[in-house]
Design a protein around this motif. Sequence first.
Motif, PDB file in Angstrom:
ATOM      1  N   ARG A  33      55.218  13.686 -18.950  1.00  7.01           N
ATOM      2  CA  ARG A  33      56.390  14.363 -18.402  1.00  7.01           C
ATOM      3  C   ARG A  33      57.456  14.466 -19.493  1.00  7.01           C
ATOM      4  O   ARG A  33      58.030  13.452 -19.899  1.00  7.01           O
ATOM      5  CB  ARG A  33      56.945  13.590 -17.202  1.00  7.01           C
ATOM      6  N   VAL A  34      57.679  15.680 -19.973  1.00  4.13           N
ATOM      7  CA  VAL A  34      58.652  15.897 -21.041  1.00  4.13           C
ATOM      8  C   VAL A  34      60.053  15.778 -20.453  1.00  4.13           C
ATOM      9  O   VAL A  34      60.395  16.443 -19.469  1.00  4.13           O
ATOM     10  CB  VAL A  34      58.444  17.272 -21.701  1.00  4.13           C
ATOM     11  N   ARG A  35      60.883  14.931 -21.075  1.00  3.42           N
ATOM     12  CA  ARG A  35      62.236  14.684 -20.596  1.00  3.42           C
ATOM     13  C   ARG A  35      63.302  15.397 -21.411  1.00  3.42           C
ATOM     14  O   ARG A  35      64.302  15.876 -20.868  1.00  3.42           O
ATOM     15  CB  ARG A  35      62.519  13.174 -20.603  1.00  3.42           C
ATOM     16  N   ASP A  36      63.107  15.481 -22.731  1.00  2.00           N
ATOM     17  CA  ASP A  36      64.146  16.078 -23.565  1.00  2.00           C
ATOM     18  C   ASP A  36      63.534  16.540 -24.876  1.00  2.00           C
ATOM     19  O   ASP A  36      62.555  15.941 -25.364  1.00  2.00           O
ATOM     20  CB  ASP A  36      65.263  15.068 -23.847  1.00  2.00           C
ATOM     21  N   VAL A  37      64.092  17.604 -25.439  1.00  2.00           N
ATOM     22  CA  VAL A  37      63.693  18.106 -26.755  1.00  2.00           C
ATOM     23  C   VAL A  37      64.958  18.310 -27.580  1.00  2.00           C
ATOM     24  O   VAL A  37      65.861  19.042 -27.158  1.00  2.00           O
ATOM     25  CB  VAL A  37      62.907  19.431 -26.654  1.00  2.00           C
ATOM     26  N   GLU A  38      65.032  17.650 -28.730  1.00  2.00           N
ATOM     27  CA  GLU A  38      66.180  17.771 -29.627  1.00  2.00           C
ATOM     28  C   GLU A  38      65.775  18.534 -30.884  1.00  2.00           C
ATOM     29  O   GLU A  38      64.714  18.272 -31.457  1.00  2.00           O
ATOM     30  CB  GLU A  38      66.686  16.394 -30.038  1.00  2.00           C
ATOM     31  N   LEU A  39      66.610  19.453 -31.302  1.00  2.72           N
ATOM     32  CA  LEU A  39      66.389  20.162 -32.555  1.00  2.72           C
ATOM     33  C   LEU A  39      67.021  19.351 -33.680  1.00  2.72           C
ATOM     34  O   LEU A  39      68.246  19.174 -33.720  1.00  2.72           O
ATOM     35  CB  LEU A  39      67.010  21.554 -32.492  1.00  2.72           C
ATOM     36  N   ARG A  48      61.548  18.828 -34.572  1.00  5.34           N
ATOM     37  CA  ARG A  48      62.050  18.465 -33.248  1.00  5.34           C
ATOM     38  C   ARG A  48      61.750  16.999 -32.951  1.00  5.34           C
ATOM     39  O   ARG A  48      60.790  16.441 -33.475  1.00  5.34           O
ATOM     40  CB  ARG A  48      61.395  19.322 -32.152  1.00  5.34           C
ATOM     41  N   ARG A  49      62.574  16.409 -32.062  1.00  6.79           N
ATOM     42  CA  ARG A  49      62.275  15.091 -31.503  1.00  6.79           C
ATOM     43  C   ARG A  49      62.163  15.250 -29.992  1.00  6.79           C
ATOM     44  O   ARG A  49      63.113  15.685 -29.332  1.00  6.79           O
ATOM     45  CB  ARG A  49      63.359  14.075 -31.852  1.00  6.79           C
ATOM     46  N   THR A  50      61.011  14.885 -29.449  1.00  8.83           N
ATOM     47  CA  THR A  50      60.749  15.048 -28.021  1.00  8.83           C
ATOM     48  C   THR A  50      60.649  13.678 -27.366  1.00  8.83           C
ATOM     49  O   THR A  50      59.982  12.772 -27.879  1.00  8.83           O
ATOM     50  CB  THR A  50      59.444  15.831 -27.787  1.00  8.83           C
ATOM     51  N   THR A  51      61.338  13.530 -26.239  1.00  7.44           N
ATOM     52  CA  THR A  51      61.247  12.323 -25.418  1.00  7.44           C
ATOM     53  C   THR A  51      60.404  12.645 -24.193  1.00  7.44           C
ATOM     54  O   THR A  51      60.633  13.654 -23.512  1.00  7.44           O
ATOM     55  CB  THR A  51      62.643  11.863 -24.978  1.00  7.44           C
ATOM     56  N   PHE A  52      59.403  11.807 -23.928  1.00  3.66           N
ATOM     57  CA  PHE A  52      58.539  12.064 -22.783  1.00  3.66           C
ATOM     58  C   PHE A  52      58.087  10.746 -22.166  1.00  3.66           C
ATOM     59  O   PHE A  52      58.060   9.704 -22.823  1.00  3.66           O
ATOM     60  CB  PHE A  52      57.322  12.912 -23.176  1.00  3.66           C
ATOM     61  N   ASP A  53      57.743  10.834 -20.879  1.00  6.54           N
ATOM     62  CA  ASP A  53      57.149   9.697 -20.183  1.00  6.54           C
ATOM     63  C   ASP A  53      55.632   9.860 -20.230  1.00  6.54           C
ATOM     64  O   ASP A  53      55.106  10.960 -20.014  1.00  6.54           O
ATOM     65  CB  ASP A  53      57.622   9.629 -18.736  1.00  6.54           C
ATOM     66  N   TYR A  54      54.948   8.745 -20.483  1.00  8.39           N
ATOM     67  CA  TYR A  54      53.489   8.772 -20.609  1.00  8.39           C
ATOM     68  C   TYR A  54      52.875   7.710 -19.711  1.00  8.39           C
ATOM     69  O   TYR A  54      53.262   6.532 -19.768  1.00  8.39           O
ATOM     70  CB  TYR A  54      53.082   8.522 -22.065  1.00  8.39           C
ATOM     71  N   ARG A  55      51.942   8.140 -18.854  1.00  8.76           N
ATOM     72  CA  ARG A  55      51.242   7.198 -17.983  1.00  8.76           C
ATOM     73  C   ARG A  55      50.034   6.632 -18.724  1.00  8.76           C
ATOM     74  O   ARG A  55      49.105   7.360 -19.081  1.00  8.76           O
ATOM     75  CB  ARG A  55      50.800   7.873 -16.687  1.00  8.76           C
ATOM     76  N   ARG A  56      50.065   5.323 -18.932  1.00  9.62           N
ATOM     77  CA  ARG A  56      49.025   4.661 -19.694  1.00  9.62           C
ATOM     78  C   ARG A  56      47.765   4.476 -18.855  1.00  9.62           C
ATOM     79  O   ARG A  56      47.758   4.712 -17.649  1.00  9.62           O
ATOM     80  CB  ARG A  56      49.548   3.321 -20.207  1.00  9.62           C
ATOM     81  N   ARG A  57      46.700   4.025 -19.493  1.00  4.81           N
ATOM     82  CA  ARG A  57      45.425   3.884 -18.793  1.00  4.81           C
ATOM     83  C   ARG A  57      45.487   2.867 -17.655  1.00  4.81           C
ATOM     84  O   ARG A  57      44.716   2.958 -16.692  1.00  4.81           O
ATOM     85  CB  ARG A  57      44.329   3.498 -19.789  1.00  4.81           C
ATOM     86  N   ASP A  58      46.402   1.894 -17.758  1.00  4.31           N
ATOM     87  CA  ASP A  58      46.514   0.899 -16.680  1.00  4.31           C
ATOM     88  C   ASP A  58      47.410   1.377 -15.535  1.00  4.31           C
ATOM     89  O   ASP A  58      47.671   0.630 -14.593  1.00  4.31           O
ATOM     90  CB  ASP A  58      47.012  -0.442 -17.236  1.00  4.31           C
TER      91      ASP A  58
END
Length: 228
Positions: A33-39, A48-58
Amino acid sequence: MTKPIEGIDVPDARGRTGLDRVGRELSGNPDVRVRDVELLAAGWHVLRRTTFDYRRRDGSWSREQRETYDRGDGATVLLYDADRRTVLLTRQFRYPVYVNGHPDGMFVEAAAGLLDGDDPAAAIRREASEELGVLIGELEPVFAVWTSPGSVTERVHCFAAPYTAASRVGPGGGLAGDGEDIAAVELPFETALAQVASGEIADAKTILLLQWAALRGPFSREAAGSCP
């Protein structure tokens, strides 16, 4: 009043806006889930720097940040003469490899370039003409690869094409206006493979294409077996 930012609110030097929007609408992976993109920078290419949420295997979620360098996609071609068992490559100065340990920065590689709005086949025909003066006839798509997926977005479309002395119709050398000074390097195929082993050829796309040519392409046992 907030000052307009080049590349976001107003055009940058290359006429681009909205450079912070890339990636925000990605939905192909439900675990991202992409939360923010900074130029961060927009020179010739874009950082760019992208902040995102990542669901891990657990099943747990973590918040991550990644910097991506966007230089557009590219294309490359291995030019070969099956009858003479030669390949036609380029030699030019590459500052990034020079500053990172290459002895003199003079890099031997397959002709290549950015798409710059063209489709991959049209782009590599253009680059072969500019760099080597070769007019490509038959063009075989081989594969498309990401060579540095941890940080660089570029996908390289790899082709192969035969050449002969008759197909070298121009001077080559690259575009002087772009600072290019490119020499043609014709090598026996076996010499090119040996230079991969010795480190004289150290370019990833070129090594991949040479290995393909040996295993599945014009210099493979399969190709030799099909000859009359």
